[in-house]
Design a protein around this motif. Structure first.
Motif, short mmCIF file in Angstrom:
data_model
loop_
_atom_site.label_atom_id
_atom_site.label_comp_id
_atom_site.label_asym_id
_atom_site.label_seq_id
_atom_site.Cartn_x
_atom_site.Cartn_y
_atom_site.Cartn_z
N ALA A 1 0.83 -1.21 0.00
CA ALA A 1 0.00 0.00 0.00
C ALA A 1 0.86 1.25 0.00
O ALA A 1 0.56 2.23 -0.71
CB ALA A 1 -0.94 -0.02 1.20
N LEU A 2 1.92 1.24 0.78
CA LEU A 2 2.81 2.40 0.85
C LEU A 2 3.51 2.63 -0.49
O LEU A 2 3.57 3.76 -1.00
CB LEU A 2 3.83 2.17 1.96
CG LEU A 2 4.86 3.27 2.22
CD1 LEU A 2 4.20 4.60 2.50
CD2 LEU A 2 5.77 2.87 3.39
N THR B 1 -8.38 -5.23 0.04
CA THR B 1 -7.68 -4.68 1.20
C THR B 1 -6.55 -3.75 0.79
O THR B 1 -6.41 -2.66 1.34
CB THR B 1 -7.16 -5.82 2.09
OG1 THR B 1 -8.27 -6.55 2.62
CG2 THR B 1 -6.32 -5.27 3.23
N VAL B 2 -5.73 -4.17 -0.18
CA VAL B 2 -4.65 -3.30 -0.61
C VAL B 2 -5.21 -2.02 -1.23
O VAL B 2 -4.75 -0.90 -0.93
CB VAL B 2 -3.72 -4.02 -1.60
CG1 VAL B 2 -2.65 -3.05 -2.13
CG2 VAL B 2 -3.03 -5.20 -0.93
N ALA B 3 -6.24 -2.14 -2.07
CA ALA B 3 -6.84 -0.95 -2.67
C ALA B 3 -7.41 -0.03 -1.60
O ALA B 3 -7.30 1.20 -1.70
CB ALA B 3 -7.93 -1.35 -3.66
N ALA C 1 -6.71 5.07 1.49
CA ALA C 1 -6.56 5.89 2.69
C ALA C 1 -5.37 6.82 2.59
O ALA C 1 -5.41 7.96 3.07
CB ALA C 1 -6.44 4.99 3.92
N LEU C 2 -4.28 6.34 1.96
CA LEU C 2 -3.07 7.15 1.83
C LEU C 2 -3.18 8.15 0.68
O LEU C 2 -3.00 9.36 0.87
CB LEU C 2 -1.86 6.24 1.60
CG LEU C 2 -1.53 5.24 2.72
CD1 LEU C 2 -0.41 4.30 2.26
CD2 LEU C 2 -1.11 5.97 3.99
N ALA D 1 3.88 5.64 -5.62
CA ALA D 1 4.11 5.53 -7.07
C ALA D 1 2.97 6.12 -7.87
O ALA D 1 3.17 6.62 -8.98
CB ALA D 1 4.32 4.06 -7.44
N GLY D 2 1.76 6.08 -7.34
CA GLY D 2 0.59 6.54 -8.08
C GLY D 2 0.44 8.04 -8.17
O GLY D 2 -0.37 8.53 -8.96
N GLY D 3 1.18 8.77 -7.36
CA GLY D 3 1.10 10.22 -7.41
C GLY D 3 -0.28 10.73 -7.04
O GLY D 3 -0.88 10.29 -6.06
N LYS D 4 -0.80 11.66 -7.84
CA LYS D 4 -2.09 12.27 -7.54
C LYS D 4 -3.25 11.60 -8.28
O LYS D 4 -4.40 12.03 -8.13
CB LYS D 4 -2.05 13.76 -7.88
CG LYS D 4 -1.11 14.55 -6.98
CD LYS D 4 -1.20 16.04 -7.27
CE LYS D 4 -0.29 16.83 -6.32
NZ LYS D 4 -0.37 18.29 -6.56
N ASP D 5 -2.96 10.57 -9.06
CA ASP D 5 -4.02 9.88 -9.81
C ASP D 5 -4.63 8.81 -8.91
O ASP D 5 -4.33 7.62 -9.04
CB ASP D 5 -3.44 9.27 -11.08
CG ASP D 5 -4.52 8.61 -11.94
OD1 ASP D 5 -5.72 8.76 -11.62
OD2 ASP D 5 -4.15 7.91 -12.91
#
Length: 530
Positions: free
Chosen positions: A297-298, A325-327, A332-333, A303-307
């Motif tokens: 998740a971290l 769960t990971v999604a 949340a982050l 890596a996903g940035g603002k998208d």
């Protein structure tokens, strides 16, 4: 303007709903049978078999979330003024009742909730063992996925303001240090993200790993954990807790090093799949690990940035991983810095938003309202799942959660079981799919939620004299809040102790009150030292 906490809560729920249909699917054909498409790109309605092989296939509305968000809401309901976590209510009321409406419940959480139904089992003594699971072996992500409310409600997003709550929450259901390390790492990740407005870079990951090493000191600072939970853990597991904990921290540090050395490349989906494979996120034996999911998740949130939406689609469509769960943890982050809340269908969006705002109010308003749980001294868990649904004042209701209204038809089981399943919307706003009997009877009075008074601040409320006419709280938990609102002034505590001693079951009530006050004072003392 949507606050960062609200965005975090909404994107976490949206990620859960997006990944729920792909959970435990083997390939695109499995997804196709559920969604009529081979990818989960938007939240959409689908059908799921409920209650085992003979259970009915029930339509799930678009945006239906799973046990991740359900448990997150349950944890939030147990947060009282000033962010105090009512672990007794969570363990003895919320978790057993959760079994009556939980969607996609994990094996370890289910076993733990069943064990907590026993009268003599407390949150710190839930050392269950059955044919399928054992408490001290429970290292899954069932704790990490639900701990966000502790961080959302914390005054400063600093670890010392929420980590003890996270530890107490985790040990109610999961006994392996891997679960505790994963839950703590995710809490630290969320706290850092909320505090700085961005997901922490790998340079910060090392600092978070070092903070994990301090957890044994935090556990020892809590009298209940140190004197009751830790010794029993050692007797049950056959080794000292701190040794097993150090091993779990070392494992987590290694996972973080692997993830930090795997920067994203042109394709985020392909990069994420490679990282997941490297650290065990695609291995059935480890994909549900608390540490593996916290690290994944971290990495993906950074890596996903603002998208936010695109990143959660990547998490939800890595088949063979713990998609929902990971999604949800990524949501949340990454939701903290998202431009807005998620578009598309999300069941109970208003409730999730309102709960996030309530937790935010705890930072500045000591009189923030609490959920009206039943009196835990009188509460008894339902004997069966169907017993959890009945009537309160001639209205359909769920024990402990209160009345609501029917949202769907009945979906009957196919076997000899005469029970059916039905969607309800409870008065406080949550939709739940419950198992119920066709003919309902009145629930016992102890299953009825009670009104919790909103306590006045010390400036607004004059202390009651022994012969005065100020009403003292009837219930012990409210008495603790009353004492807190008066900075645990000795005269207030003494008056409350006398008040509970005079009531029916005075020995039990005054003993519980004294114990809760002692715990609160000990925690305040440890906070001052830190």
């Amino acid at each position: 303007m949507v606050s960062p906490t609200t965005r975090s809560a909404l994107w976490a729920a949206w990620g859960d709903a997006l990944g729920f249909p792909t959970e435990l699917t083997r390939d695109g054909n499995d997804v196709q049978r559920r969604l009529a498409t081979q990818r989960s790109e938007e939240t959409q309605p689908w059908t799921r078999r409920i209650g085992g092989r003979m259970g009915p296939s029930v339509p799930l509305p678009a945006g239906t979330y799973s046990d991740d968000t359900q448990l997150r809401l349950a944890v939030g309901r147990c947060l009282r003024s000033a962010g105090r976590f009512d672990v007794e209510v969570f363990s003895k009321i919320e978790l057993p009742i959760f079994l009556s409406y939980g969607l996609g419940v994990g094996r370890g959480t289910r076993a733990a909730a069943h064990a907590l139904e026993k009268r003599g089992v407390r949150w710190y003594s839930n050392f269950f063992s059955d044919r399928t699971s054992r408490y001290v072996d429970g290292g899954g992500n069932g704790a990490a996925m639900r701990i966000q409310p502790h961080v959302w409600a914390s005054a400063s997003f600093k670890p010392e303001s929420y980590l003890l709550n996270v530890v107490c929450d985790c040990v109610t259901t999961h006994g392996h240090p891997r679960a505790l390390v994963g839950a703590t790492l995710h809490a630290l990740s969320l706290g850092a993200t909320l505090g700085q407005g961005v997901v922490p870079e790998p340079a910060r990951w090392r600092a978070m790993a070092r903070y994990l090493q301090q957890l044994p000191e935090l556990v020892q600072s809590d009298e209940t954990l140190a004197q009751r939970w830790v010794p029993e853990w050692g007797r049950t597991a056959g080794e000292e807790w701190h040794v097993a904990f150090e091993r779990a921290v070392s494992e987590c540090e290694q996972l973080l090093r692997i993830a930090a050395s795997s920067p994203p490349e042109r394709s985020l989906a392909a990069s994420y799949a490679r990282v997941a494979e490297k650290i065990g996120g695609l291995d059935p034996a480890t994909r549900g690990s608390g540490t593996v999911c916290a690290v994944l998740a971290l990495w993906l949130a950074l890596a996903g940035g603002k998208d936010a939406a695109g990143t959660l689609r990547v998490a939800a469509n890595l088949l063979g991983s713990d998609t929902d769960t990971v999604a949800s943890m990524v949501g949340a982050l990454i939701g903290v810095a998202a431009m807005d809340e998620p578009e598309g269908a999300l069941v109970n969006r208003d409730l999730i938003r309102d709960e996030a705002l309530r937790l935010e109010r705890m930072k500045t308003e000591p009189t923030t309202e609490s959920f009206p749980h039943p009196d835990p001294l009188r509460w008894q868990p339902p004997r069966t799942l169907s017993d959890a649904v009945g009537l309160i004042d001639d209205r359909i209701a769920v024990a402990g959660l209160g009345p609501g209204k029917e949202e769907s038809e009945l979906y009957p089981s196919r076997g000899r079981d005469e029970a059916s399943w039905q969607w309800l919307q409870l008065d406080y706003g949550q939709s739940v799919l419950v198992k119920r009997r066709r003919e309902l009877t009145a629930l016992p009075d102890y299953a009825r939620p009670r009104v919790r008074p909103v306590l006045a601040s010390p400036i607004q409320l004059r202390l009651a004299e022994p012969s005065g006419n100020v009403d003292l709280p009837e219930f012990v938990e409210d008495g603790v809040e009353f004492a807190r609102s008066h900075a645990f002034a000795p005269e207030v505590v003494a008056q409350l102790l006398f008040h509970y001693a005079k009531q029916p079951h005075g020995v039990s009530k005054s003993s519980l009150f004294g114990g809760l006050i002692a715990q609160e004072l000990a925690r305040h003392a440890s906070d001052d030292k830190r």
